[in-house]
Design an enzyme around this catalytic site. Structure first.
Site, PDB file in Angstrom:
ATOM      1  N   CYS A   1     -11.209 -29.764  -3.652  1.00 45.60           N
ATOM      2  CA  CYS A   1      -9.771 -29.466  -3.692  1.00 45.60           C
ATOM      3  C   CYS A   1      -9.514 -28.049  -3.177  1.00 45.60           C
ATOM      4  CB  CYS A   1      -9.235 -29.619  -5.111  1.00 45.60           C
ATOM      5  SG  CYS A   1      -7.453 -29.402  -5.152  1.00 45.60           S
TER       6      CYS A   1
ATOM      7  N   LYS B   1     -18.032 -34.701  -5.131  1.00 44.65           N
ATOM      8  CA  LYS B   1     -17.226 -34.883  -3.913  1.00 44.65           C
ATOM      9  C   LYS B   1     -16.907 -33.505  -3.340  1.00 44.65           C
ATOM     10  CE  LYS B   1     -13.280 -37.216  -1.901  1.00 44.65           C
ATOM     11  NZ  LYS B   1     -12.196 -36.228  -1.793  1.00 44.65           N
TER      12      LYS B   1
ATOM     13  N   GLY C   1     -12.599 -39.689   5.291  1.00 44.96           N
ATOM     14  CA  GLY C   1     -11.671 -39.083   6.234  1.00 44.96           C
ATOM     15  C   GLY C   1     -11.247 -39.987   7.355  1.00 44.96           C
TER      16      GLY C   1
HETATM   17  C1  LIG Z   1      -2.252 -37.323  -1.980  1.00 45.44           C
HETATM   18  C2  LIG Z   1      -3.722 -36.984  -1.991  1.00 45.44           C
HETATM   19  C3  LIG Z   1      -4.327 -36.576  -3.173  1.00 45.44           C
HETATM   20  C4  LIG Z   1      -5.702 -36.271  -3.200  1.00 45.44           C
HETATM   21  N1  LIG Z   1      -6.278 -35.930  -4.387  1.00 45.44           N
HETATM   22  C5  LIG Z   1      -7.630 -35.757  -4.450  1.00 45.44           C
HETATM   23  C6  LIG Z   1      -8.281 -35.546  -5.705  1.00 45.44           C
HETATM   24  O1  LIG Z   1      -7.642 -35.532  -6.766  1.00 45.44           O
HETATM   25  N2  LIG Z   1      -9.628 -35.347  -5.693  1.00 45.44           N
HETATM   26  C7  LIG Z   1     -10.363 -35.376  -4.530  1.00 45.44           C
HETATM   27  O2  LIG Z   1     -11.582 -35.197  -4.578  1.00 45.44           O
HETATM   28  N3  LIG Z   1      -9.780 -35.603  -3.336  1.00 45.44           N
HETATM   29  C8  LIG Z   1      -8.433 -35.811  -3.278  1.00 45.44           C
HETATM   30  N4  LIG Z   1      -7.851 -36.100  -2.076  1.00 45.44           N
HETATM   31  C9  LIG Z   1      -8.695 -36.228  -0.880  1.00 45.44           C
HETATM   32  C10 LIG Z   1      -9.082 -37.688  -0.644  1.00 45.44           C
HETATM   33  O3  LIG Z   1      -9.907 -38.183  -1.675  1.00 45.44           O
HETATM   34  C11 LIG Z   1      -9.805 -37.884   0.719  1.00 45.44           C
HETATM   35  O4  LIG Z   1     -11.048 -37.221   0.693  1.00 45.44           O
HETATM   36  C12 LIG Z   1      -8.982 -37.353   1.888  1.00 45.44           C
HETATM   37  O5  LIG Z   1      -7.640 -37.771   1.795  1.00 45.44           O
HETATM   38  C13 LIG Z   1      -9.545 -37.835   3.236  1.00 45.44           C
HETATM   39  O6  LIG Z   1      -9.647 -39.225   3.275  1.00 45.44           O
HETATM   40  P1  LIG Z   1      -8.509 -40.192   3.926  1.00 45.44           P
HETATM   41  O7  LIG Z   1      -8.315 -39.752   5.354  1.00 45.44           O
HETATM   42  O8  LIG Z   1      -9.123 -41.569   3.791  1.00 45.44           O
HETATM   43  O9  LIG Z   1      -7.251 -40.020   3.145  1.00 45.44           O
HETATM   44  C14 LIG Z   1      -6.480 -36.371  -2.022  1.00 45.44           C
HETATM   45  C15 LIG Z   1      -5.863 -36.770  -0.839  1.00 45.44           C
HETATM   46  C16 LIG Z   1      -4.505 -37.083  -0.800  1.00 45.44           C
HETATM   47  C17 LIG Z   1      -3.879 -37.530   0.498  1.00 45.44           C
END
Ligand SMILES: Cc1cc2nc3c(=O)[nH]c(=O)nc-3n(C[C@H](O)[C@H](O)[C@H](O)COP(=O)(O)O)c2cc1C
Length: 350
Positions: free
Chosen positions: A101, A140, A202
């Protein structure tokens, strides 16, 4: 694939997303199929240890979501170990540590992605937790803090040595936030560097992306985040494609029904009550169900949040988004959804 001794039916997981991957959403995703693991929104280790109601709510889950990973954040090894023990006591299958984060509110407290800047400390957090609990501890992370500090391969090795059972890597740095593209070559490098399973994360927004990454990048699993908010069937479709079958199509009516079901689950969520939930730290108080009007407002806000993703790419999606954002009652919200997605009354009643 396996995480520790835990066997996953599918190597594709719902990524943790604060504000989005609540228990109701996770249940609906699981019902569509193809999702091997769900991860909760991030949960404060301090809040868990202090037994704060709101924190406990974020960690709630139901049996049908299993296997469930509860993600916690924090930077104090002793508190993180205590929190891991609480998570284990709640019956979760995995406890995951947030080291990705980038939000200053989290990162400035030696938690989230700032843990990546102090790998020895990060490893000590993992060790404190693996020494304490039997369930797998996973991490993560991002690719690194910024383009000059892309240390995910080193950190992954260190946390593996400290007992982590798997890692997930979002292929962007904290400095990038969500800009640019996730670097899957780099993620593959992390997978090569360690013997434990690595999930890549991602930009998998279509089933084909998931299948390609699983086949080509060297990872053991893929996390899907925003793609699942747009299309909760992405897991089932990726499973179809992986097994060489026809990829299922999702009708407008099914899409509408998903939102209507989400509304019903949220309205009926009995926050803090023991209703099949395995939650509640010993001695923690439970919160009273929200008063009806407060509950409705909460649900409306939840639908707005999901709607901002769910409507992307739909014909007429931006108008739908605007209408949802201007709708002030649950009944009007249901009408808007039924009309837009042509959901028959019969289906709604069922
Ligand atoms: C709205 C939102 C909230 C997220 N909250 C977290 C979280 O609480 N913990 C975490 O490890 N990653 C969080 N992420 C990151 C996602 O788990 C992921 O790694 C990131 O969005 C990239 O993947 P994607 O392109 O499939 O969305 C968040 C992403 C988004 C868009």
């Amino acid at each position: 694939m396996k995480i520790g001794t835990l066997q996953l039916d599918h190597p594709v997981a719902l990524a943790p997303m604060a504000g989005m991957t609540d228990t109701a959403f996770r249940r609906l995703v699981k019902r569509k199929g193809g999702c091997g693991l769900v991860v909760t929104e991030m949960v404060s280790s301090e809040g868990l240890v202090r037994g704060i109601d709101r924190t406990l709510e974020y960690a709630e889950y139901t049996e049908e979501e299993r296997p469930v990973s509860i993600q916690i954040f924090g930077g104090d090894p002793a508190v993180m170990a205590d929190a891991a023990e609480i998570v284990q006591g709640m019956g979760a299958d995995i406890v995951d540590i947030n080291m990705g984060c980038p939000v200053p509110k989290i990162a400035k407290h030696h938690a989230g992605c700032s843990l990546m800047r102090d790998p020895a400390h990060a490893a000590s957090v993992v060790r404190a937790m693996t020494d304490r609990v039997r369930i797998p501890v996973t991490v993560k992370m991002r690719a690194g803090w910024n383009e000059h500090e892309m240390n995910a391969p080193t950190l992954a090795k260190m946390v593996a040595d400290a007992g982590a059972a798997a890692v997930a890597v979002h292929g962007r740095t904290a400095a990038q936030s969500y800009k640019g593209e996730a670097d899957w070559t780099f993620i593959g490098g992390v997978a090569n560097a360690v013997d434990i399973p690595v999930f890549g994360s991602g930009d998998c927004v279509e089933a084909g992306h998931v299948v390609d990454r699983l086949r080509d990048s060297g990872v053991s699993g893929v996390l899907v985040g925003r793609g699942a908010l747009r299309n909760p069937w992405i897991f089932a479709q990726a499973a179809d494609a992986t097994h060489g079958g026809a990829v299922r199509e999702v009708s407008a009516e099914e899409r509408g029904r998903f939102l209507l079901e989400y509304i019903e689950l949220l309205l009926n969520e009995r926050v803090g009550e023991q209703r099949g939930f395995r939650h509640a730290a010993p001695g923690a108080e439970t919160s009273a169900p929200a008063p009806a009007r407060g509950r409705e407002r909460w649900v409306i806000n939840k639908i707005r949040a999901l709607g901002s993703w769910y409507t992307k790419g739909l014909i007429g999606g931006s108008e739908l988004r605007t209408t949802i954002n201007a709708t002030e009652s649950i009944d009007a919200l249901r009408d808007t959804i039924r009309t837009f997605f042509s959901v028959s009354e019969e289906l709604v009643a069922g």
